[in-house]
Design a protein around this motif. Structure first.
Motif, mmCIF file in Angstrom:
data_model
loop_
_atom_site.group_PDB
_atom_site.id
_atom_site.type_symbol
_atom_site.label_atom_id
_atom_site.label_comp_id
_atom_site.label_asym_id
_atom_site.label_seq_id
_atom_site.Cartn_x
_atom_site.Cartn_y
_atom_site.Cartn_z
ATOM 1 N N PRO A 285 15.019 -44.010 -36.815
ATOM 2 C CA PRO A 285 16.414 -44.201 -37.229
ATOM 3 C C PRO A 285 16.948 -45.534 -36.714
ATOM 4 O O PRO A 285 16.713 -45.897 -35.562
ATOM 5 N N ALA A 286 17.641 -46.271 -37.570
ATOM 6 C CA ALA A 286 18.164 -47.590 -37.199
ATOM 7 C C ALA A 286 19.501 -47.814 -37.889
ATOM 8 O O ALA A 286 19.815 -47.169 -38.897
ATOM 9 N N HIS A 287 20.269 -48.735 -37.318
ATOM 10 C CA HIS A 287 21.566 -49.093 -37.895
ATOM 11 C C HIS A 287 21.758 -50.593 -37.703
ATOM 12 O O HIS A 287 21.488 -51.128 -36.625
ATOM 13 N N GLN A 288 22.210 -51.271 -38.739
ATOM 14 C CA GLN A 288 22.456 -52.705 -38.683
ATOM 15 C C GLN A 288 23.726 -52.971 -37.883
ATOM 16 O O GLN A 288 24.780 -52.429 -38.185
ATOM 17 N N VAL A 289 23.636 -53.814 -36.836
ATOM 18 C CA VAL A 289 24.799 -54.170 -36.016
ATOM 19 C C VAL A 289 25.582 -55.282 -36.695
ATOM 20 O O VAL A 289 26.795 -55.217 -36.844
ATOM 21 N N ASP A 290 24.871 -56.344 -37.081
ATOM 22 C CA ASP A 290 25.447 -57.428 -37.869
ATOM 23 C C ASP A 290 24.334 -57.994 -38.738
ATOM 24 O O ASP A 290 23.330 -57.318 -38.943
ATOM 25 N N ALA A 291 24.484 -59.196 -39.229
ATOM 26 C CA ALA A 291 23.504 -59.749 -40.173
ATOM 27 C C ALA A 291 22.097 -59.840 -39.576
ATOM 28 O O ALA A 291 21.110 -59.725 -40.296
ATOM 29 N N GLU A 292 21.986 -60.036 -38.257
ATOM 30 C CA GLU A 292 20.675 -60.243 -37.654
ATOM 31 C C GLU A 292 20.288 -59.210 -36.604
ATOM 32 O O GLU A 292 19.151 -59.179 -36.172
#
Length: 169
Positions: free
Chosen positions: A81-88
């Motif tokens: 499971p993962a979640h994008q914090v910002d663009a990078e």
């Protein structure tokens, strides 16, 4: 708030756990915690190692469920499971299998808190930022930055070097 949390937990344990996650990360935001605390909280609440990967800032942070910083491992399972914090930047829970509703809540709240920390610390300055020249030339520390926590850099900063050239006739 604690009384309400107890009542909600008695009615629905998943809803109570979700409210505890929200309260935990809200408290970290209020205390202006750093990235280590955010990733440690995600790992503790999820009960598995968590990692924050930010290639733009050259930041890699991996924390175990016991709160101890772990050695970085390059292998990563795309099923985690993962979640994008910002663009990078991405926040990842090192857990195999289907993510639970609580995992999604932990990732979402931890990512929002990490985004706030990254925005606050300005760990990725641009070359055209005039504030960098002002900070370099100002003999006194600015009151806003004097009390700020150091940026979350993966290695100690190097001493600043300046180069002055004068035009000769």
């Amino acid at each position: 708030m604690r009384e309400l949390l107890g009542r909600v937990t008695a009615l629905d344990s998943e809803a109570g756990a979700a409210m505890r996650v929200i309260a935990y990360f809200d408290e970290l935001l209020e205390q202006r915690a750093g990235l280590h605390s955010v990733v440690r909280g995600a790992a503790f609440l999820a009960g598995c190692p968590a990692r924050l990967v930010d290639d733009g800032r050259r930041l890699r942070l991996r924390i175990g469920a016991d709160g101890v910083r772990l050695e970085w491992q390059h292998r990563s399972d795309p099923g985690w499971p993962a979640h994008q914090v910002d663009a990078e930047a991405r926040l990842i829970l090192e857990r195999a299998g289907e993510p639970t509703v609580l995992d999604a809540m932990i990732l979402e709240r931890a990512a929002a808190t990490a985004r706030s920390v990254l925005d606050r610390t300005r760990a990725r300055p641009t070359r055209a930022d005039p504030a960098l020249v002002e900070i370099l030339l100002d003999p006194l520390p600015h009151p806003r930055t004097a009390a700020a926590p150091p940026p979350a850099w993966p290695c100690p900063p190097r001493p600043a070097r300046s180069r002055c050239t004068t035009a000769r006739p």
